[in-house]
Design an enzyme around this catalytic site. Sequence first.
Site, mmCIF file in Angstrom:
data_model
loop_
_atom_site.group_PDB
_atom_site.id
_atom_site.type_symbol
_atom_site.label_atom_id
_atom_site.label_comp_id
_atom_site.label_asym_id
_atom_site.label_seq_id
_atom_site.Cartn_x
_atom_site.Cartn_y
_atom_site.Cartn_z
ATOM 1 N N TYR A 138 -26.952 -12.511 25.239
ATOM 2 C CA TYR A 138 -26.694 -10.937 25.365
ATOM 3 C C TYR A 138 -25.756 -10.393 24.096
ATOM 4 O O TYR A 138 -25.251 -9.641 24.312
ATOM 5 C CB TYR A 138 -25.608 -10.825 26.752
ATOM 6 N N HIS A 139 -26.847 -10.578 23.090
ATOM 7 C CA HIS A 139 -26.139 -9.855 21.774
ATOM 8 C C HIS A 139 -27.205 -8.989 21.321
ATOM 9 O O HIS A 139 -27.666 -9.325 19.919
ATOM 10 C CB HIS A 139 -25.687 -11.138 20.894
ATOM 11 N N PRO A 140 -28.144 -8.202 21.701
ATOM 12 C CA PRO A 140 -29.185 -7.259 21.254
ATOM 13 C C PRO A 140 -28.781 -6.642 20.155
ATOM 14 O O PRO A 140 -27.661 -6.031 20.303
ATOM 15 C CB PRO A 140 -29.829 -7.095 22.376
#
Length: 549
Positions: free
Chosen positions: A464-466
């Site tokens: 969850y690091h876009p």
Amino acid sequence: MEADYVIVGAGSAGCAMAYRLAEAGRKVLVIEHGGSDAGPFIQMPAALSYPMNMGLYDWGLQTEPEPHLGNRRLATPRGKVVGGSSSINGMVYVRGHARDYDHWAEQGAAGWGYADVLPYFKRMESSHGGTDPAWRGTDGPLHITRGPRRNPLFHAFVEAGRQAGYPVTPDYNGQQQEGFGPMEATIWRGRRWSAANAYLRPALKGGNCTLTRAFARRVVIENGRAVGVEVSRGGRIEVIRARAEVILAASSINTPKLLMLSGVGPAAHLAEHGIEVVADRPGVGANLQDHLEVYMQFAASQPVTLYKYWNLWGKALIGAQWLLTGKGLGASNQFESAAFIRSRAGVDYPDIQYHFLPIAVRYDGKAAAEGHGFQAHVGPMRSPSRGAVTLRSNRPEEAPVIRFNYMSTEQDWVDFRTCIRLTREIFGQEAFKPYLKSEIQPGASVQSDDEIDAFIRDHAESAYHPCGTARMGRADDPMAVVDPECRVIGVEGLRVADSSIFPRITNGNLNGPSIMTGEKAADHILGRPMLPPLNAEPWVNPDWRVSQR
């Protein structure tokens, strides 16, 4: 409604900018579609798996089927709540490595090298436990703490790393990232210390900042200048006007979507959807990056894990203690030990990250069937794969098309196999002998490249690091979207300041770098001189050319 500055998004960067602009006497209006962050599901650190899986707080976005991951659709949580993703994330605090920012500067983001951003990290931090005042801030709005590490497994993980020949670091956010040591978190006095708690609430109390709950539809651009934001609220469409500038801080998914709906993006793509082109910027939505990880899970030979609380009664006890005292297991995210290592000789700074957890459980809250166990989240930091965010239609209500294109290069597979094999070696050390019974996942039978690849294909998850979808670069770079002052190239009065502008993903979790981006962008917006550079020399393993550890 109008203000000097209209910020779209009350997330990590948006809250920081609101605070700094309001502090400087400017009138700021923040538009946020999400609602309140009140209540134990968000504020209790141990409850972190809940808000990320609740439609009340999350946009509920998904990728398109990922062709290299068995056509799975992966969840892409983004915060739809005051505080944005800092209100639903795992609270892990990582600055990134010094070399990450030097790479940004080399790619055209002049003034964003590590010497330039370090003063902003120091300005924003109140570090409780950071080891070196030359590197860490002590009086900023963002409190950074360390868990108590009472569970013996946290120490076993660090000791196993040392036994395997890796360095131990007292502070991965200080001079030396590489190695095993304590993990840091945005937790303060037993509560999630989100950007809303750290920045937005003080800004709202000061009188210069207001928060408006509305859905941003597009930026209103007249004669090449952004003059406001079109929003829908209470069934009506209206325009909130900006006397000075509009600033997008709506996430690396929604920021490029808003730019494209406003006529800023790849001309052919906009024309497909009947959108008039204001600025042809092919980089809008491109360069999408993320961290993938797998959960390496192990069954425990003795009941020292958190599994003993993984029942209704146990959770109720933890919750009651936290509500009454703000202490106990509820006051930690349970990520209390960490590591950053290099995958091979010739890599000059860490490219693998570990989160260690003293229970075998998934992000969605499902525990391993074996009962007592523990796990490490592991994955490569600098995947060469790139994806894109594009429009599904010209209707603002429709979610964009998200394609990460995960695992699309051979290097991705090489790096992930290495992660799994190095992890097994670490858990095979003497320090884990008293605690380790067997490997749950992938399982001892998964050994060959093909078997490991099949496991990755079925089980790799987003961390969850876009980021990267409106990247910063030189004004003459055709793929850059913003210049080094965060100004959108080709439009007056419009800036972007969030993880969209990262030229390349940084090491570790992105909340810290996103807040730093808001801090630094605020000085650019105010036209202030930048904080003086700090030329502190980060530690780089002297043997990196010839040794993996």
